[in-house]
Design a protein around this motif. Structure first.
Motif, PDB file in Angstrom:
ATOM      1  N   ASP A 169       0.836  -1.203   0.000  1.00  0.00           N
ATOM      2  CA  ASP A 169       0.000   0.000   0.000  1.00  0.00           C
ATOM      3  C   ASP A 169       0.873   1.257   0.000  1.00  0.00           C
ATOM      4  OD1 ASP A 169      -2.641   1.359   0.298  1.00  0.00           O
ATOM      5  OD2 ASP A 169      -1.783   1.982   2.208  1.00  0.00           O
ATOM      6  N   ALA A 170       1.939   1.256   0.811  1.00  0.00           N
ATOM      7  CA  ALA A 170       2.834   2.411   0.867  1.00  0.00           C
ATOM      8  C   ALA A 170       3.534   2.633  -0.471  1.00  0.00           C
ATOM      9  CB  ALA A 170       3.863   2.216   1.979  1.00  0.00           C
ATOM     10  N   ILE A 171       3.985   1.538  -1.107  1.00  0.00           N
ATOM     11  CA  ILE A 171       4.658   1.661  -2.407  1.00  0.00           C
ATOM     12  C   ILE A 171       3.699   2.238  -3.438  1.00  0.00           C
ATOM     13  CG2 ILE A 171       5.742   0.375  -4.297  1.00  0.00           C
ATOM     14  CD1 ILE A 171       6.754  -1.614  -2.148  1.00  0.00           C
ATOM     15  N   GLN A 172       2.457   1.765  -3.434  1.00  0.00           N
ATOM     16  CA  GLN A 172       1.471   2.278  -4.386  1.00  0.00           C
ATOM     17  C   GLN A 172       1.209   3.771  -4.167  1.00  0.00           C
ATOM     18  OE1 GLN A 172      -2.300   0.203  -4.439  1.00  0.00           O
ATOM     19  NE2 GLN A 172      -2.881   1.134  -6.390  1.00  0.00           N
ATOM     20  N   GLN A 173       1.155   4.190  -2.902  1.00  0.00           N
ATOM     21  CA  GLN A 173       0.954   5.603  -2.604  1.00  0.00           C
ATOM     22  C   GLN A 173       2.115   6.448  -3.156  1.00  0.00           C
ATOM     23  OE1 GLN A 173      -0.349   6.830   1.357  1.00  0.00           O
ATOM     24  NE2 GLN A 173      -0.742   4.689   1.843  1.00  0.00           N
ATOM     25  N   ILE A 174       3.351   5.953  -2.972  1.00  0.00           N
ATOM     26  CA  ILE A 174       4.525   6.683  -3.457  1.00  0.00           C
ATOM     27  C   ILE A 174       4.479   6.797  -4.979  1.00  0.00           C
ATOM     28  CG2 ILE A 174       7.049   6.616  -3.636  1.00  0.00           C
ATOM     29  CD1 ILE A 174       6.939   5.060  -0.886  1.00  0.00           C
ATOM     30  N   VAL A 175       4.153   5.700  -5.644  1.00  0.00           N
ATOM     31  CA  VAL A 175       4.072   5.700  -7.107  1.00  0.00           C
ATOM     32  C   VAL A 175       2.974   6.642  -7.593  1.00  0.00           C
ATOM     33  CG1 VAL A 175       3.455   4.273  -9.102  1.00  0.00           C
ATOM     34  CG2 VAL A 175       5.068   3.399  -7.391  1.00  0.00           C
ATOM     35  N   ASN A 176       1.813   6.604  -6.955  1.00  0.00           N
ATOM     36  CA  ASN A 176       0.693   7.449  -7.379  1.00  0.00           C
ATOM     37  C   ASN A 176       1.004   8.935  -7.200  1.00  0.00           C
ATOM     38  OD1 ASN A 176      -0.757   5.168  -7.998  1.00  0.00           O
ATOM     39  ND2 ASN A 176      -1.997   5.198  -6.127  1.00  0.00           N
ATOM     40  N   LEU A 177       1.775   9.254  -6.150  1.00  0.00           N
ATOM     41  CA  LEU A 177       2.096  10.647  -5.869  1.00  0.00           C
ATOM     42  C   LEU A 177       3.147  11.195  -6.829  1.00  0.00           C
ATOM     43  CD1 LEU A 177       1.601  13.043  -3.919  1.00  0.00           C
ATOM     44  CD2 LEU A 177       3.509  12.201  -2.551  1.00  0.00           C
ATOM     45  N   HIS A 178       3.974  10.293  -7.389  1.00  0.00           N
ATOM     46  CA  HIS A 178       5.077  10.719  -8.253  1.00  0.00           C
ATOM     47  C   HIS A 178       5.044   9.949  -9.579  1.00  0.00           C
ATOM     48  CE1 HIS A 178       6.770  12.775  -4.745  1.00  0.00           C
ATOM     49  NE2 HIS A 178       6.569  11.664  -4.060  1.00  0.00           N
ATOM     50  N   PRO A 179       4.029  10.185 -10.402  1.00  0.00           N
ATOM     51  CA  PRO A 179       3.867   9.393 -11.640  1.00  0.00           C
ATOM     52  C   PRO A 179       4.987   9.605 -12.654  1.00  0.00           C
ATOM     53  CG  PRO A 179       2.312  11.222 -11.581  1.00  0.00           C
ATOM     54  CD  PRO A 179       2.942  11.162 -10.232  1.00  0.00           C
ATOM     55  N   GLN A 180       5.692  10.749 -12.599  1.00  0.00           N
ATOM     56  CA  GLN A 180       6.752  11.035 -13.568  1.00  0.00           C
ATOM     57  C   GLN A 180       8.145  10.743 -13.008  1.00  0.00           C
ATOM     58  OE1 GLN A 180       5.698  11.786 -16.618  1.00  0.00           O
ATOM     59  NE2 GLN A 180       3.626  11.713 -15.750  1.00  0.00           N
ATOM     60  N   ALA A 181       8.217  10.247 -11.782  1.00  0.00           N
ATOM     61  CA  ALA A 181       9.520  10.070 -11.134  1.00  0.00           C
ATOM     62  C   ALA A 181      10.185   8.757 -11.537  1.00  0.00           C
ATOM     63  CB  ALA A 181       9.358  10.115  -9.623  1.00  0.00           C
ATOM     64  N   GLU A 182      11.512   8.740 -11.374  1.00  0.00           N
ATOM     65  CA  GLU A 182      12.271   7.495 -11.477  1.00  0.00           C
ATOM     66  C   GLU A 182      12.340   6.902 -10.070  1.00  0.00           C
ATOM     67  OE1 GLU A 182      16.581   5.859 -13.164  1.00  0.00           O
ATOM     68  OE2 GLU A 182      16.320   7.999 -12.721  1.00  0.00           O
ATOM     69  N   ILE A 183      11.701   5.749  -9.887  1.00  0.00           N
ATOM     70  CA  ILE A 183      11.599   5.147  -8.552  1.00  0.00           C
ATOM     71  C   ILE A 183      12.329   3.809  -8.555  1.00  0.00           C
ATOM     72  CG2 ILE A 183      10.056   4.369  -6.720  1.00  0.00           C
ATOM     73  CD1 ILE A 183       7.916   6.217  -7.866  1.00  0.00           C
ATOM     74  N   ILE A 184      13.345   3.729  -7.726  1.00  0.00           N
ATOM     75  CA  ILE A 184      14.179   2.529  -7.630  1.00  0.00           C
ATOM     76  C   ILE A 184      13.838   1.817  -6.331  1.00  0.00           C
ATOM     77  CG2 ILE A 184      16.578   1.744  -7.367  1.00  0.00           C
ATOM     78  CD1 ILE A 184      17.142   4.482  -9.024  1.00  0.00           C
ATOM     79  N   LEU A 185      13.624   0.527  -6.406  1.00  0.00           N
ATOM     80  CA  LEU A 185      13.270  -0.268  -5.223  1.00  0.00           C
ATOM     81  C   LEU A 185      14.289  -1.377  -5.025  1.00  0.00           C
ATOM     82  CD1 LEU A 185       9.833  -1.481  -4.019  1.00  0.00           C
ATOM     83  CD2 LEU A 185      11.617  -3.187  -4.394  1.00  0.00           C
ATOM     84  N   THR A 186      14.718  -1.546  -3.781  1.00  0.00           N
ATOM     85  CA  THR A 186      15.627  -2.639  -3.453  1.00  0.00           C
ATOM     86  C   THR A 186      15.149  -3.349  -2.192  1.00  0.00           C
ATOM     87  OG1 THR A 186      17.962  -3.264  -3.179  1.00  0.00           O
ATOM     88  CG2 THR A 186      17.223  -1.276  -2.031  1.00  0.00           C
ATOM     89  N   THR A 187      15.567  -4.578  -2.056  1.00  0.00           N
ATOM     90  CA  THR A 187      15.194  -5.406  -0.904  1.00  0.00           C
ATOM     91  C   THR A 187      16.405  -5.585   0.009  1.00  0.00           C
ATOM     92  OG1 THR A 187      15.734  -7.397  -2.181  1.00  0.00           O
ATOM     93  CG2 THR A 187      13.434  -6.654  -2.213  1.00  0.00           C
ATOM     94  N   SER A 188      16.198  -6.312   1.096  1.00  0.00           N
ATOM     95  CA  SER A 188      17.301  -6.695   1.976  1.00  0.00           C
ATOM     96  C   SER A 188      17.256  -8.210   2.154  1.00  0.00           C
ATOM     97  CB  SER A 188      17.178  -6.005   3.337  1.00  0.00           C
ATOM     98  OG  SER A 188      16.133  -6.597   4.092  1.00  0.00           O
ATOM     99  N   ARG A 189      18.228  -8.720   2.879  1.00  0.00           N
ATOM    100  CA  ARG A 189      18.258 -10.179   3.085  1.00  0.00           C
ATOM    101  C   ARG A 189      17.133 -10.638   4.013  1.00  0.00           C
ATOM    102  NH1 ARG A 189      22.334 -11.530   0.154  1.00  0.00           N
ATOM    103  NH2 ARG A 189      24.151 -10.168  -0.028  1.00  0.00           N
ATOM    104  N   ARG A 190      16.490  -9.688   4.693  1.00  0.00           N
ATOM    105  CA  ARG A 190      15.364 -10.038   5.560  1.00  0.00           C
ATOM    106  C   ARG A 190      14.008  -9.936   4.856  1.00  0.00           C
ATOM    107  NH1 ARG A 190      14.577  -6.490   9.087  1.00  0.00           N
ATOM    108  NH2 ARG A 190      16.194  -4.963   8.585  1.00  0.00           N
ATOM    109  N   THR A 191      13.988  -9.383   3.661  1.00  0.00           N
ATOM    110  CA  THR A 191      12.727  -9.267   2.937  1.00  0.00           C
ATOM    111  C   THR A 191      12.245 -10.662   2.530  1.00  0.00           C
ATOM    112  OG1 THR A 191      13.495  -7.152   2.047  1.00  0.00           O
ATOM    113  CG2 THR A 191      11.561  -8.151   1.004  1.00  0.00           C
ATOM    114  N   PRO A 192      10.980 -11.014   2.796  1.00  0.00           N
ATOM    115  CA  PRO A 192      10.478 -12.353   2.423  1.00  0.00           C
ATOM    116  C   PRO A 192      10.687 -12.631   0.938  1.00  0.00           C
ATOM    117  CG  PRO A 192       8.917 -11.259   3.873  1.00  0.00           C
ATOM    118  CD  PRO A 192       9.973 -10.230   3.545  1.00  0.00           C
ATOM    119  N   LYS A 193      11.105 -13.844   0.623  1.00  0.00           N
ATOM    120  CA  LYS A 193      11.453 -14.218  -0.749  1.00  0.00           C
ATOM    121  C   LYS A 193      10.277 -14.079  -1.700  1.00  0.00           C
ATOM    122  CE  LYS A 193      15.651 -15.242   0.421  1.00  0.00           C
ATOM    123  NZ  LYS A 193      16.730 -14.294   0.059  1.00  0.00           N
ATOM    124  N   GLU A 194       9.053 -14.304  -1.201  1.00  0.00           N
ATOM    125  CA  GLU A 194       7.887 -14.264  -2.078  1.00  0.00           C
ATOM    126  C   GLU A 194       7.410 -12.844  -2.371  1.00  0.00           C
ATOM    127  OE1 GLU A 194       6.386 -14.664   2.184  1.00  0.00           O
ATOM    128  OE2 GLU A 194       8.015 -15.526   0.945  1.00  0.00           O
TER     129      GLU A 194
END
Length: 293
Positions: A160-185
């Motif tokens: 939900d938070a990621i969708q809010q960020i994307v909706n607020l910045h439709p023209q932005a370059e948005i880079i997303l990364t995970t960590s070793r604790r992020t669930p694999k699925e």
């Protein structure tokens, strides 16, 4: 000027020591050298014997400063201070021993130790990041953590938070990364969302060492899940605006209280995404105090 860092091998602890060393190096008119010595090279019995010799073979040269970070380094730092009494002992944490036993203890404010002649308090732990003034408008970074001893991953809240960020910045370059604790699925579920096409995704397994710090230098804003407290302060030190993505808490303690304090300082946008805009350079401030004294 020579700094000896008593190391327990933990990357997070080393980051604090290197951050202070680099800050002292930037500010000192003299050459500043750094020597990392493992606790395995400093047996306590050998250190006791070395007190009488006033030297120890494990060190390349006598230190001017002795850094320790981590419980297992504290006693060794104290003993090295007895071997080299001209050196200043600096412990970068709330010590298990009286703070007056060290020349200085560098302690985050959330540990609730008052500043004093021997205590320098900081906002968060020190780190080696500096603001290189390379931030690009409309470039954003989302850094995801995972479950920890005080947090439980909540996929729905994160999506939900990621969708809010994307909706607020439709023209932005948005880079997303995970960590070793992020669930694999998680990434598989993210790929099913329509807003995924607006993200550039870099799983942690495909990012080289130092990648995320470089991305912080280029990002205008960074959003971090609240379990990653050190990364929140690293992004602030890099000069980014920082958003905190809230997930579930398993307990309340000094760290969650720190997060609540930070969130009360955040600006609340139209879409309820909270942003911090604090200017931090704690390693430089601490280095200035040490060199001045």
């Amino acid at each position: 000027m020579h700094i000896v860092y008593v190391s327990d091998g933990k990357a997070g602890h080393r980051s604090q020591a290197v951050g202070l060393y680099k800050a002292m190096q930037r500010q000192s008119a003299d050459e500043v050298t750094f020597e990392e010595v493992s606790i395995d090279q400093l047996p306590v019995f050998s250190l006791f014997l070395a007190i009488f010799k006033k030297s120890i073979v494990a060190l390349k040269q006598p230190p001017d400063y002795i850094f320790g970070v981590g419980s297992h380094t504290q006693f060794r730092a104290l003993l090295l201070g007895q071997i080299y009494p001209e050196a200043k002992t600096i412990i970068l944490m709330k010590p298990n021993f009286p703070v007056t036993w060290f020349d200085y203890a560098i302690i985050p404010e959330h540990d609730s130790v008052e500043a004093s002649e021997h205590v320098i308090t900081t906002q968060g732990a020190l780190n080696p990041i500096v603001n290189e003034q390379r931030h690009q408008p409309n470039r954003f970074l989302i850094a995801l953590g995972g479950s920890s001893k005080r947090h439980q991953w909540n996929e729905a809240k994160v999506l939900d938070a990621i969708q809010q960020i994307v909706n607020l910045h439709p023209q932005a370059e948005i880079i997303l990364t995970t960590s070793r604790r992020t669930p694999k699925e998680f990434l598989a579920h993210l790929n099913e969302k329509s807003f995924k096409s607006q993200l550039k995704i870099f799983p942690v397994e495909k990012t080289p060492q130092g990648w995320i710090f470089e991305e912080m230098q280029k990002a205008e804003a960074v959003w971090v899940t609240e379990d990653s407290v050190s990364m929140i302060f690293e992004a602030l030190t890099a000069g980014c605006q920082v958003g905190i993505i809230e997930i579930d808490r398993l307990k309340s303690d000094r760290i969650t209280q720190l997060l609540d304090q930070l969130l009360t300082q955040a600006l609340l946008g139209e879409n309820k995404v909270k942003l911090l805009n604090l200017q931090l350079d704690e390693a430089t401030r601490v280095a200035h105090i040490l060199l001045k004294t």
